[in-house]
Enzyme design. Structure first.
Site, PDB file in Angstrom:
ATOM      1  N   PHE A 131      26.501  42.836   6.419  1.00  0.00           N
ATOM      2  CA  PHE A 131      25.648  42.315   5.347  1.00  0.00           C
ATOM      3  C   PHE A 131      25.280  40.868   5.672  1.00  0.00           C
ATOM      4  O   PHE A 131      26.158  40.034   5.911  1.00  0.00           O
ATOM      5  CB  PHE A 131      26.348  42.381   3.991  1.00  0.00           C
ATOM      6  CG  PHE A 131      25.421  42.014   2.856  1.00  0.00           C
ATOM      7  CD1 PHE A 131      24.646  42.986   2.242  1.00  0.00           C
ATOM      8  CD2 PHE A 131      25.282  40.690   2.452  1.00  0.00           C
ATOM      9  CE1 PHE A 131      23.750  42.642   1.225  1.00  0.00           C
ATOM     10  CE2 PHE A 131      24.394  40.342   1.436  1.00  0.00           C
ATOM     11  CZ  PHE A 131      23.631  41.325   0.821  1.00  0.00           C
ATOM     12  N   ASP A 216      28.391  35.055  11.016  1.00  0.00           N
ATOM     13  CA  ASP A 216      27.974  34.869   9.629  1.00  0.00           C
ATOM     14  C   ASP A 216      29.225  34.662   8.781  1.00  0.00           C
ATOM     15  O   ASP A 216      29.951  35.603   8.481  1.00  0.00           O
ATOM     16  CB  ASP A 216      27.189  36.107   9.174  1.00  0.00           C
ATOM     17  CG  ASP A 216      26.728  35.997   7.727  1.00  0.00           C
ATOM     18  OD1 ASP A 216      27.238  35.119   7.000  1.00  0.00           O
ATOM     19  OD2 ASP A 216      25.862  36.791   7.326  1.00  0.00           O
ATOM     20  N   LYS A 244      27.195  29.814   0.278  1.00  0.00           N
ATOM     21  CA  LYS A 244      28.075  30.094  -0.875  1.00  0.00           C
ATOM     22  C   LYS A 244      28.890  28.885  -1.339  1.00  0.00           C
ATOM     23  O   LYS A 244      28.434  28.127  -2.169  1.00  0.00           O
ATOM     24  CB  LYS A 244      28.974  31.282  -0.559  1.00  0.00           C
ATOM     25  CG  LYS A 244      28.178  32.610  -0.540  1.00  0.00           C
ATOM     26  CD  LYS A 244      29.074  33.800  -0.699  1.00  0.00           C
ATOM     27  CE  LYS A 244      28.394  35.123  -0.465  1.00  0.00           C
ATOM     28  NZ  LYS A 244      27.682  35.640  -1.624  1.00  0.00           N
TER      29      LYS A 244
HETATM   30  C1  LIG Z   1      28.159  37.581   4.939  1.00  0.00           C
HETATM   31  C2  LIG Z   1      26.968  37.260   4.077  1.00  0.00           C
HETATM   32  N1  LIG Z   1      25.850  36.811   4.643  1.00  0.00           N
HETATM   33  C3  LIG Z   1      24.760  36.500   3.920  1.00  0.00           C
HETATM   34  C4  LIG Z   1      24.754  36.645   2.554  1.00  0.00           C
HETATM   35  C5  LIG Z   1      23.526  36.304   1.756  1.00  0.00           C
HETATM   36  O1  LIG Z   1      23.742  35.151   1.015  1.00  0.00           O
HETATM   37  P1  LIG Z   1      22.745  34.772  -0.192  1.00  0.00           P
HETATM   38  O2  LIG Z   1      22.986  35.748  -1.296  1.00  0.00           O
HETATM   39  O3  LIG Z   1      23.132  33.358  -0.534  1.00  0.00           O
HETATM   40  O4  LIG Z   1      21.368  34.848   0.348  1.00  0.00           O
HETATM   41  C6  LIG Z   1      25.909  37.113   1.911  1.00  0.00           C
HETATM   42  C7  LIG Z   1      25.928  37.311   0.442  1.00  0.00           C
HETATM   43  O5  LIG Z   1      26.759  37.951  -0.137  1.00  0.00           O
HETATM   44  C8  LIG Z   1      27.049  37.435   2.689  1.00  0.00           C
HETATM   45  O6  LIG Z   1      28.173  37.892   2.130  1.00  0.00           O
END
Ligand SMILES: Cc1ncc(COP(=O)(O)O)c(C=O)c1O
Length: 382
Positions: A131, A216, A244
């Site tokens: 994700f 990520d 976050k």
């Molecule tokens: C691992 C990861 N990458 C990217 C994102 C996307 O972040 P955002 O919701 O701030 O766009 C998330 C969101 O849960 C995430 O858990």
């Protein structure tokens, strides 16, 4: 109309809603409009690592807004400069520059663009169940038909391979591969912790082939897994995406980059990226995380929490897994009813896929609060 009616009436209905109205938070506690108290095991999906309503961040935001809230990055700004230096001093040595943005998806978008610009190649390899956000570039890296299908065609050049399987990953690499993007622990994908040996092989492959490794850490960053960045327990990336909890709850994202990243001037920018307001919040939040040793706290409390969860005797539990205070309880059944029952018992938890309860409490949660969560879980999973 009341709050629920107003939101249901006027907002695009893309969020699966829970039937409560949250109005206030302090530390690891949340309160609804009827005055009911909850222990927060969601942290707004990993945002509130320092807890809710932290006075020091509130003060920093207040003062910075009155001093200078916004400042496009075409102008220099001392708060942004200090945050850039602080972040680089705290992250793995390979990472020497930062690009500031506003969210996790935006950090991933930036990372994808940076690797294409730096290598002159177009192909990115991502993992099944991964994700990375829902904007178009990030969405192409995110796994799952339910997310992608309504928005096709996807950005070309993205390949997905099984997670934690080096053989399959290496078979997918070609002359055109610019980057590999992975989570160290798949969060949305079910709290699946990758093997260190797997990441070491991936790192070696990237070094041999001139491929850039994007990790990520939008969800695992800032102490969640027992170290400031989870990659300290795995391998160093060429690009690290964070967001976050970087700024104590104020929207912010960042891409930390090695010297391999080379991007033409003007090719990627963001109006709000690196605003002094967000930077002041991030500086205050980082100070709290480091000073109060929140990563160590996550490790100690996480070990305790995981140990107690693994000791629960329940027919419903398939597996308990996690690292630090990033915990997944996989059930042999759908978790929706358990999440609802937890809420009725004063605990706010998350799902990660259909069968996993995901717990991401603020790192300031106390052992007593964890014990209350354990009692609720034991009652529900009995
Ligand atoms: C691992 C990861 N990458 C990217 C994102 C996307 O972040 P955002 O919701 O701030 O766009 C998330 C969101 O849960 C995430 O858990």
């Amino acid at each position: 109309m009341n709050t629920k009616e107003l939101e249901d009436r006027y907002e695009v209905p893309v969020y699966p809603r829970r039937d409560i109205v949250l109005v206030r938070g302090k530390g690891a506690r949340l309160y609804d409009d009827r005055g009911r108290e909850y222990i927060d095991c969601a942290s707004n999906v990993g945002v509130s690592n320092i807890g809710h309503g932290h006075e020091e961040v509130a003060k920093a935001i207040h003062e910075q807004y009155l001093t200078l809230g916004n400042c496009y990055s075409m102008f220099y700004n001392p708060v942004r400069a200090r945050l850039a230096e602080r972040l680089i001093s705290l992250c793995p040595p390979r990472l020497r520059r930062v690009f500031f943005c506003n969210s996790g998806a935006e950090a991933v978008e930036g990372a994808i663009k940076f690797t294409r610009a730096s290598t002159g190649k177009g192909e990115i390899i991502a993992a099944m169940r991964g994700f990375h956000g829902k904007t178009l570039g990030a969405l192409a890296a995110t796994w799952g038909e339910e997310y992608q299908k309504p928005f096709t065609p996807m950005m070309p050049g993205m390949k997905h391979v099984p997670y934690n399987n080096f053989q399959k990953l290496s078979e997918a690499v070609s002359e055109g591969t610019a980057a590999i993007i992975l989570e160290l622990i798949q969060g949305e994908g079910g709290v699946r912790v990758g093997d260190r040996a797997y990441f070491e092989q991936v790192r070696q492959l990237c070094d041999q082939k001139g491929i850039l490794l994007i990790l990520d850490e939008v969800q695992t960053g800032f102490g969640r897994t027992g170290t400031l960045f989870a990659c300290e327990q795995f391998v160093e990336p060429d690009l690290l995406c964070v967001a976050k909890s970087i700024a104590g709850g104020i929207p912010m994202g960042a891409v930390l980059c090695s010297d391999a990243v080379k991007v033409p001037v003007k090719s990627h920018t963001s109006t709000f990226g690196g605003s002094p307001l967000a930077c002041a919040a991030a500086l205050a939040s980082l100070e709290i995380i480091v000073r109060d040793r929140l990563p160590e706290r996550a490790r100690t409390l996480g070990d305790y929490f995981l140990g107690e969860l693994r000791a629960i005797k329940s027919e419903k539990i398939r597996e308990v897994r996690g690292l630090g205070l990033m915990i997944g309880i996989e059930l042999k059944e759908k978790v929706g009813p358990s999440i609802q029952a937890l809420m009725e018992n004063g605990v706010i938890a998350l799902l990660a896929g259909a069968t996993v309860i995901r717990l991401l409490p603020p790192l300031v949660i106390t052992r007593e609060e964890i014990d209350l969560v354990l009692s609720a879980l034991k009652k529900i999973l009995a």
